[in-house]
Design a protein around this motif. Sequence first.
Motif, mmCIF file in Angstrom:
data_model
loop_
_atom_site.group_PDB
_atom_site.id
_atom_site.type_symbol
_atom_site.label_atom_id
_atom_site.label_comp_id
_atom_site.label_asym_id
_atom_site.label_seq_id
_atom_site.Cartn_x
_atom_site.Cartn_y
_atom_site.Cartn_z
ATOM 1 N N GLN A 131 29.181 -5.241 6.376
ATOM 2 C CA GLN A 131 30.134 -6.231 5.870
ATOM 3 C C GLN A 131 30.683 -5.876 4.495
ATOM 4 O OE1 GLN A 131 27.826 -9.879 6.139
ATOM 5 N NE2 GLN A 131 28.502 -10.268 8.236
ATOM 6 N N THR A 132 29.830 -5.316 3.630
ATOM 7 C CA THR A 132 30.254 -4.981 2.263
ATOM 8 C C THR A 132 29.786 -3.569 1.919
ATOM 9 O OG1 THR A 132 28.266 -6.105 1.442
ATOM 10 C CG2 THR A 132 30.311 -7.364 1.373
ATOM 11 N N PRO A 133 30.426 -2.543 2.495
ATOM 12 C CA PRO A 133 29.937 -1.157 2.356
ATOM 13 C C PRO A 133 29.929 -0.636 0.922
ATOM 14 C CG PRO A 133 32.092 -1.215 3.411
ATOM 15 C CD PRO A 133 31.614 -2.625 3.354
ATOM 16 N N ARG A 134 30.734 -1.212 0.034
ATOM 17 C CA ARG A 134 30.786 -0.726 -1.346
ATOM 18 C C ARG A 134 29.852 -1.488 -2.292
ATOM 19 N NH1 ARG A 134 37.357 0.088 -2.123
ATOM 20 N NH2 ARG A 134 37.633 1.614 -0.443
ATOM 21 N N ASP A 139 26.893 -2.612 -4.562
ATOM 22 C CA ASP A 139 25.928 -1.880 -5.386
ATOM 23 C C ASP A 139 24.576 -1.801 -4.674
ATOM 24 O OD1 ASP A 139 23.603 -2.186 -7.585
ATOM 25 O OD2 ASP A 139 25.255 -1.021 -8.415
ATOM 26 N N VAL A 140 23.932 -0.637 -4.780
ATOM 27 C CA VAL A 140 22.674 -0.401 -4.071
ATOM 28 C C VAL A 140 21.590 -1.384 -4.496
ATOM 29 C CG1 VAL A 140 21.770 1.316 -5.701
ATOM 30 C CG2 VAL A 140 21.087 1.418 -3.295
ATOM 31 N N GLY A 141 21.634 -1.844 -5.749
ATOM 32 C CA GLY A 141 20.643 -2.806 -6.217
ATOM 33 C C GLY A 141 20.708 -4.108 -5.449
ATOM 34 N N PHE A 142 21.919 -4.509 -5.091
ATOM 35 C CA PHE A 142 22.060 -5.757 -4.356
ATOM 36 C C PHE A 142 21.720 -5.575 -2.883
ATOM 37 C CE2 PHE A 142 24.967 -6.540 -8.043
ATOM 38 C CZ PHE A 142 24.069 -7.384 -8.698
ATOM 39 N N ARG A 143 21.827 -4.344 -2.385
ATOM 40 C CA ARG A 143 21.319 -4.087 -1.040
ATOM 41 C C ARG A 143 19.796 -4.205 -1.038
ATOM 42 N NH1 ARG A 143 23.681 1.346 0.735
ATOM 43 N NH2 ARG A 143 25.485 1.337 -0.612
ATOM 44 N N LEU A 144 19.179 -3.788 -2.141
ATOM 45 C CA LEU A 144 17.737 -3.970 -2.282
ATOM 46 C C LEU A 144 17.394 -5.462 -2.289
ATOM 47 C CD1 LEU A 144 14.877 -2.870 -2.857
ATOM 48 C CD2 LEU A 144 15.459 -2.897 -5.298
ATOM 49 N N ALA A 145 18.214 -6.254 -2.957
ATOM 50 C CA ALA A 145 17.989 -7.706 -2.965
ATOM 51 C C ALA A 145 18.067 -8.271 -1.551
ATOM 52 C CB ALA A 145 19.009 -8.385 -3.874
ATOM 53 N N ALA A 146 18.975 -7.728 -0.734
ATOM 54 C CA ALA A 146 19.068 -8.165 0.665
ATOM 55 C C ALA A 146 17.796 -7.803 1.425
ATOM 56 C CB ALA A 146 20.288 -7.539 1.331
ATOM 57 N N LEU A 147 17.285 -6.595 1.200
ATOM 58 C CA LEU A 147 16.047 -6.173 1.857
ATOM 59 C C LEU A 147 14.878 -7.080 1.480
ATOM 60 C CD1 LEU A 147 14.750 -3.855 3.651
ATOM 61 C CD2 LEU A 147 14.071 -2.823 1.477
ATOM 62 N N LEU A 148 14.889 -7.562 0.235
ATOM 63 C CA LEU A 148 13.768 -8.353 -0.284
ATOM 64 C C LEU A 148 14.004 -9.858 -0.187
ATOM 65 C CD1 LEU A 148 13.029 -6.277 -3.530
ATOM 66 C CD2 LEU A 148 11.691 -6.280 -1.404
ATOM 67 N N HIS A 149 15.078 -10.280 0.467
ATOM 68 C CA HIS A 149 15.436 -11.699 0.396
ATOM 69 C C HIS A 149 14.374 -12.621 0.998
ATOM 70 C CE1 HIS A 149 16.656 -11.244 4.612
ATOM 71 N NE2 HIS A 149 16.712 -12.555 4.684
ATOM 72 N N ASP A 150 13.594 -12.135 1.955
ATOM 73 C CA ASP A 150 12.514 -12.938 2.541
ATOM 74 C C ASP A 150 11.139 -12.445 2.109
ATOM 75 O OD1 ASP A 150 13.947 -14.880 3.906
ATOM 76 O OD2 ASP A 150 14.051 -13.735 5.771
ATOM 77 N N ALA A 151 11.078 -11.637 1.065
ATOM 78 C CA ALA A 151 9.801 -11.046 0.650
ATOM 79 C C ALA A 151 8.714 -12.075 0.344
ATOM 80 C CB ALA A 151 10.018 -10.126 -0.556
ATOM 81 N N PRO A 152 9.023 -13.274 -0.198
ATOM 82 C CA PRO A 152 7.942 -14.243 -0.443
ATOM 83 C C PRO A 152 7.131 -14.583 0.806
ATOM 84 C CG PRO A 152 9.913 -14.938 -1.615
ATOM 85 C CD PRO A 152 10.315 -13.775 -0.738
ATOM 86 N N GLU A 153 7.708 -14.352 1.980
ATOM 87 C CA GLU A 153 7.018 -14.705 3.211
ATOM 88 C C GLU A 153 5.804 -13.819 3.483
ATOM 89 O OE1 GLU A 153 9.981 -15.049 6.309
ATOM 90 O OE2 GLU A 153 11.102 -16.547 5.141
ATOM 91 N N TYR A 154 5.627 -12.760 2.684
ATOM 92 C CA TYR A 154 4.414 -11.946 2.871
ATOM 93 C C TYR A 154 3.175 -12.716 2.458
ATOM 94 C CZ TYR A 154 3.466 -10.244 -2.029
ATOM 95 O OH TYR A 154 3.145 -10.108 -3.368
ATOM 96 N N VAL A 155 3.352 -13.789 1.685
ATOM 97 C CA VAL A 155 2.201 -14.628 1.342
ATOM 98 C C VAL A 155 2.329 -16.062 1.833
ATOM 99 C CG1 VAL A 155 1.206 -13.396 -0.607
ATOM 100 C CG2 VAL A 155 3.140 -14.876 -1.000
ATOM 101 N N ILE A 156 3.547 -16.582 1.992
ATOM 102 C CA ILE A 156 3.671 -17.984 2.412
ATOM 103 C C ILE A 156 4.097 -18.120 3.875
ATOM 104 C CG2 ILE A 156 4.094 -18.850 0.094
ATOM 105 C CD1 ILE A 156 7.054 -18.930 0.693
ATOM 106 N N GLY A 157 4.319 -16.995 4.567
ATOM 107 C CA GLY A 157 4.674 -17.044 5.974
ATOM 108 C C GLY A 157 6.130 -17.418 6.187
#
Length: 205
Positions: A76-79, A81-99
């Motif tokens: 959807q947004t190929p340009r 910034d890579v940092g914000f793609r990392l934010a997308a990868l981590l957007h549900d990261a809290p679920e590793y402890v809260i499910g």
Amino acid sequence: MTAGKLSAPRISARAWQRMLSGRRLDLLDPSPLDIEIADIAHGLARVARWNGQTRGTHIFSVAQHTLLVEAVMREQTPRLDVGFRLAALLHDAPEYVIGDMISPFKAVLGGDYKAVEKRLLAAIHIRFGLPPVLSAEIERQIKEADKGAAYLEATELAGFAKAEAKRLFGRDPGLPISTRQDYLTPWTAAKAEKRFLARFKALTA
């Protein structure tokens, strides 16, 4: 206190989770120093999306979902910034402890769940060099990618009709067929963990 009677001792509830890395993460006051990407990958690869109500031999894990969201965002947004793609990868990261809780149940729980989730996500962002709170525009883009991924999961894995999925999650994000087939075939936990770590490494190289 009356004579001869003792008040019951105050017992504080344990609010931390011990990780396989040996870290102890305080859920109410999380420190970025107690967050390890290996713990996140391991946990997310073992948490089921859709309460496990998906087709396939294996669960469709939150780790695999986050990879799908990041793939949709790239489409959807190929340009972006890579940092914000990392934010997308981590957007549900809290679920590793809260499910992972389905959205209707989150609505029932109200603000307390959201407050814990936001504190954890802010600590995770700080740990990996992201802003504690993202801009409204980046949040919107991640949410759109998340909804696109949810549409695909709902129609291809969770038994939703396309019309219902469109009403709830919006339109099909239009991923290439090969990408759809890869990301929408539920992986083993080991594969999901490995691919999550590999993508994290690529985005932080």
